[in-house]
Write an enzyme that holds these catalytic residues in place. Structure first.
Site, PDB file in Angstrom:
ATOM      1  N   GLY A 129     -48.425  16.450  23.789  1.00  0.00           N
ATOM      2  CA  GLY A 129     -49.681  16.923  24.356  1.00  0.00           C
ATOM      3  C   GLY A 129     -49.570  18.363  24.823  1.00  0.00           C
ATOM      4  O   GLY A 129     -49.548  18.630  26.038  1.00  0.00           O
ATOM      5  N   TYR A 130     -49.503  19.288  23.886  1.00  0.00           N
ATOM      6  CA  TYR A 130     -49.455  20.722  24.214  1.00  0.00           C
ATOM      7  C   TYR A 130     -50.818  21.369  23.967  1.00  0.00           C
ATOM      8  O   TYR A 130     -51.453  21.867  24.871  1.00  0.00           O
ATOM      9  CB  TYR A 130     -48.416  21.448  23.338  1.00  0.00           C
ATOM     10  N   SER A 131     -51.238  21.376  22.675  1.00  0.00           N
ATOM     11  CA  SER A 131     -52.415  22.179  22.288  1.00  0.00           C
ATOM     12  C   SER A 131     -53.704  21.686  22.921  1.00  0.00           C
ATOM     13  O   SER A 131     -53.909  20.476  23.101  1.00  0.00           O
ATOM     14  CB  SER A 131     -52.588  22.151  20.766  1.00  0.00           C
ATOM     15  N   GLU A 246     -37.190  21.778  17.693  1.00  0.00           N
ATOM     16  CA  GLU A 246     -37.929  21.595  16.438  1.00  0.00           C
ATOM     17  C   GLU A 246     -37.165  22.142  15.250  1.00  0.00           C
ATOM     18  O   GLU A 246     -37.513  21.903  14.115  1.00  0.00           O
ATOM     19  CB  GLU A 246     -39.308  22.270  16.525  1.00  0.00           C
ATOM     20  N   ASN A 369     -47.594  31.423  11.451  1.00  0.00           N
ATOM     21  CA  ASN A 369     -46.732  32.461  10.877  1.00  0.00           C
ATOM     22  C   ASN A 369     -46.896  33.806  11.589  1.00  0.00           C
ATOM     23  O   ASN A 369     -45.932  34.554  11.729  1.00  0.00           O
ATOM     24  CB  ASN A 369     -47.013  32.591   9.380  1.00  0.00           C
TER      25      ASN A 369
HETATM   26  C1  LIG Z   1     -50.778  19.263  11.094  1.00  0.00           C
HETATM   27  C2  LIG Z   1     -50.762  19.748  12.521  1.00  0.00           C
HETATM   28  C3  LIG Z   1     -50.161  18.969  13.488  1.00  0.00           C
HETATM   29  C4  LIG Z   1     -50.168  19.386  14.828  1.00  0.00           C
HETATM   30  N1  LIG Z   1     -49.605  18.565  15.774  1.00  0.00           N
HETATM   31  C5  LIG Z   1     -49.663  18.946  17.068  1.00  0.00           C
HETATM   32  C6  LIG Z   1     -49.166  18.064  18.083  1.00  0.00           C
HETATM   33  O1  LIG Z   1     -48.666  16.956  17.793  1.00  0.00           O
HETATM   34  N2  LIG Z   1     -49.275  18.439  19.372  1.00  0.00           N
HETATM   35  C7  LIG Z   1     -49.808  19.645  19.724  1.00  0.00           C
HETATM   36  O2  LIG Z   1     -49.829  19.939  20.921  1.00  0.00           O
HETATM   37  N3  LIG Z   1     -50.289  20.500  18.796  1.00  0.00           N
HETATM   38  C8  LIG Z   1     -50.235  20.178  17.475  1.00  0.00           C
HETATM   39  N4  LIG Z   1     -50.745  21.023  16.518  1.00  0.00           N
HETATM   40  C9  LIG Z   1     -51.415  22.243  16.932  1.00  0.00           C
HETATM   41  C10 LIG Z   1     -50.684  23.532  16.620  1.00  0.00           C
HETATM   42  O3  LIG Z   1     -49.590  23.697  17.464  1.00  0.00           O
HETATM   43  C11 LIG Z   1     -51.693  24.661  16.737  1.00  0.00           C
HETATM   44  O4  LIG Z   1     -52.665  24.504  15.715  1.00  0.00           O
HETATM   45  C12 LIG Z   1     -51.055  26.046  16.613  1.00  0.00           C
HETATM   46  O5  LIG Z   1     -50.239  26.317  17.709  1.00  0.00           O
HETATM   47  C13 LIG Z   1     -52.111  27.157  16.479  1.00  0.00           C
HETATM   48  O6  LIG Z   1     -53.040  27.077  17.496  1.00  0.00           O
HETATM   49  P1  LIG Z   1     -54.606  27.056  17.192  1.00  0.00           P
HETATM   50  O7  LIG Z   1     -54.868  26.072  16.132  1.00  0.00           O
HETATM   51  O8  LIG Z   1     -55.306  26.924  18.482  1.00  0.00           O
HETATM   52  O9  LIG Z   1     -54.920  28.472  16.543  1.00  0.00           O
HETATM   53  P2  LIG Z   1     -55.112  29.845  17.335  1.00  0.00           P
HETATM   54  O10 LIG Z   1     -54.028  30.010  18.332  1.00  0.00           O
HETATM   55  O11 LIG Z   1     -56.522  29.923  17.821  1.00  0.00           O
HETATM   56  O12 LIG Z   1     -54.887  30.917  16.180  1.00  0.00           O
HETATM   57  C14 LIG Z   1     -55.902  31.264  15.233  1.00  0.00           C
HETATM   58  C15 LIG Z   1     -55.362  32.373  14.353  1.00  0.00           C
HETATM   59  O13 LIG Z   1     -55.098  33.554  15.152  1.00  0.00           O
HETATM   60  C16 LIG Z   1     -53.732  33.976  14.977  1.00  0.00           C
HETATM   61  N5  LIG Z   1     -53.207  34.485  16.260  1.00  0.00           N
HETATM   62  C17 LIG Z   1     -53.357  33.899  17.489  1.00  0.00           C
HETATM   63  N6  LIG Z   1     -52.703  34.631  18.414  1.00  0.00           N
HETATM   64  C18 LIG Z   1     -52.131  35.674  17.777  1.00  0.00           C
HETATM   65  C19 LIG Z   1     -51.308  36.772  18.181  1.00  0.00           C
HETATM   66  N7  LIG Z   1     -50.947  36.931  19.462  1.00  0.00           N
HETATM   67  N8  LIG Z   1     -50.875  37.642  17.237  1.00  0.00           N
HETATM   68  C20 LIG Z   1     -51.227  37.492  15.928  1.00  0.00           C
HETATM   69  N9  LIG Z   1     -52.015  36.475  15.472  1.00  0.00           N
HETATM   70  C21 LIG Z   1     -52.447  35.584  16.383  1.00  0.00           C
HETATM   71  C22 LIG Z   1     -53.002  32.702  14.584  1.00  0.00           C
HETATM   72  O14 LIG Z   1     -51.799  32.994  13.887  1.00  0.00           O
HETATM   73  C23 LIG Z   1     -54.022  32.002  13.687  1.00  0.00           C
HETATM   74  O15 LIG Z   1     -53.995  32.553  12.391  1.00  0.00           O
HETATM   75  C24 LIG Z   1     -50.756  20.638  15.181  1.00  0.00           C
HETATM   76  C25 LIG Z   1     -51.341  21.425  14.177  1.00  0.00           C
HETATM   77  C26 LIG Z   1     -51.355  20.995  12.864  1.00  0.00           C
HETATM   78  C27 LIG Z   1     -52.004  21.877  11.825  1.00  0.00           C
END
Ligand SMILES: Cc1cc2nc3c(=O)[nH]c(=O)nc-3n(C[C@H](O)[C@H](O)[C@H](O)COP(=O)(O)OP(=O)(O)OC[C@H]3O[C@@H](n4cnc5c(N)ncnc54)[C@H](O)[C@@H]3O)c2cc1C
Length: 390
Positions: A129-131, A246, A369
């Site tokens: 439960g992070y995101s 991880e 990435n």
């Molecule tokens: C299949 C899958 C499983 C997952 N499982 C889990 C889970 O079990 N538990 C959990 O907690 N989370 C989970 N996640 C969530 C995942 O950790 C997040 O999707 C990820 O950290 C990106 O956050 P976001 O989706 O909010 O995108 P955002 O943070 O909103 O990013 C959107 C875009 O902006 C870019 N961006 C954001 N900040 C910056 C910066 N400072 N510099 C350059 N570019 C930037 C990002 O690279 C991305 O392209 C999962 C995601 C997927 C796809």
């Protein structure tokens, strides 16, 4: 470079391979080759428990908590054999690979005894439960709140993209325990039972048609104060420590899985005559080379000794494998041609189409990435830090 394993490790390999073969040719035949986290969940829970009772679930954990005290070499070998046997993707992976090592590194003795044996015996499935909707890459922006009421915290908030959330028994939750705090300060790391009132799980449908992850709503859910890892306000430190796990031993199992996928793509290319296409041949050869590089890099990373800490090769590893795997998905589709766009039946895609669709997520989860490049720039190259709010 001689990368052969010592004879006693090869004996261990034989023992592991025989055990896996007996199970997967016998009672767990239906699970062979399952690479998603959604099919046959009851049988997969049973598989976790059988692995646990034979002490193959968490072999790197100390014996007293249900492991085998296995060396890194043994863990590498088991991971390789697991993938070679085409054993199913672990539905217990978040507990086994993330919650367990975090408890070992940061938990009290009492917490280790309370949680680790159930993880190692496959009794409990965990989720992360992070995101949150506004806290993904910017994880320190977590808003889910926890307020101390007597001997327990009351939790209110909203997590998203929670893999395995729909079947998990426990969740580790990063939440704000200091009401007026912002950023990484004032966060705590709580272990929360998913089997209680005050928790609502809403599955999210993915483009594969599956719902491996979900939203989790906390509305007065409770976590015992004794189930907080480290002190109140120390959550960020624990959360970041966990991310280091991880990139552990499981990366080698993952590569063996990649090898199985590449072998299948090459087989289809040969059979269909696509292997004579000069451009596809180049891409197949490139994929093979990339996989070899990944293996040596992973061995280098693991031989660093401290599997919980990020070493220099670990910084580049996530970026490398995620791009490689996404390209493999694209290669699979080009080798399959029009066949790739047709499901196995009305509802399910074939395994390589599934690979193509799922691999789009590889460059997002566990740090996108762009974030990986920021980490490499700042921590590995020592470039100036990007400006941050607080
Ligand atoms: C299949 C899958 C499983 C997952 N499982 C889990 C889970 O079990 N538990 C959990 O907690 N989370 C989970 N996640 C969530 C995942 O950790 C997040 O999707 C990820 O950290 C990106 O956050 P976001 O989706 O909010 O995108 P955002 O943070 O909103 O990013 C959107 C875009 O902006 C870019 N961006 C954001 N900040 C910056 C910066 N400072 N510099 C350059 N570019 C930037 C990002 O690279 C991305 O392209 C999962 C995601 C997927 C796809």
């Amino acid at each position: 470079m001689d990368l052969a394993f010592a004879p006693e490790l090869e004996a261990f390999r034989t023992e592991a391979a025989e055990w896996l073969e007996n199970q997967l040719a016998g009672p767990f035949k239906a699970l062979r080759g399952l690479n998603n986290h959604v099919d046959l969940i009851d049988e997969r829970r049973e598989w976790e428990q059988v692995l646990g009772s034979a002490r193959w679930s968490c072999i790197g954990y100390p014996k007293e908590y249900g492991g085998r005290d296995a060396s890194v070499g043994e863990q590498v070998i088991f991971a390789e054999e697991y993938a070679r046997a085409r054993a199913p993707a672990r539905i217990g992976h978040i507990g086994v690979e993330l919650a367990g090592p975090t408890l070992l590194a940061f938990g009290t003795e009492e917490q280790k005894r309370r949680f680790l044996p159930d993880i190692a015996s496959g009794q409990t499935i965990w989720c992360q439960g992070y995101s949150e909707p506004n806290a993904g890459s910017d994880l320190a922006n977590v808003r889910t709140k926890a307020r101390l009421e007597g001997d327990a915290y009351r939790i209110d908030g909203h997590k998203i993209w929670t893999s395995m959330g729909a079947i998990a028994d426990w969740c580790f939750v990063l939440c704000r325990t200091q009401p007026d705090s912002a950023g990484p300060k004032g966060l705590s790391f709580l272990l929360v039972s998913m089997r209680q009132p005050g928790i609502t799980v809403r599955p999210i449908r993915q483009m594969t048609g599956e719902s491996e992850f979900c939203e989790v709503f906390f509305d007065g859910a409770r976590a015992l104060v004794t189930d907080r890892i480290r002190a109140e306000g120390d959550g960020w430190k624990v959360a970041m420590g966990l991310l280091g796990f991880e990139r552990g031993i499981s990366t080698l199992a993952q590569q063996m899985q990649f090898r199985n996928e590449l072998t299948e793509i090459i087989r289809i290319a040969r059979e269909s005559g696509k292997a004579r296409d000069p451009l596809l041949r180049q891409r197949l050869a490139d994929a093979h080379i990339g996989l070899k590089i990944m293996r040596y890099n992973a061995l280098r990373m693991l031989s660093g000794g401290n599997s919980g800490q990020l070493s220099a090769p670990a910084y580049t590893y996530k970026l490398y494998w995620s791009l490689w795997h996404r390209r493999l998905g694209e290669l699979a589709m080009d080798v399959l041609g029009p066949r790739g766009e047709v499901g196995l039946d009305a509802e399910r895609f074939g395994p390589l189409t599934h690979l193509f669709l799922m691999s789009r997520a590889d460059t997002i989860y566990a740090g996108t990435n762009q974030i990986q490049r920021n980490i490499i720039a700042e921590r590995a190259l020592g470039l100036p830090r990007e400006p941050r709010g607080k």
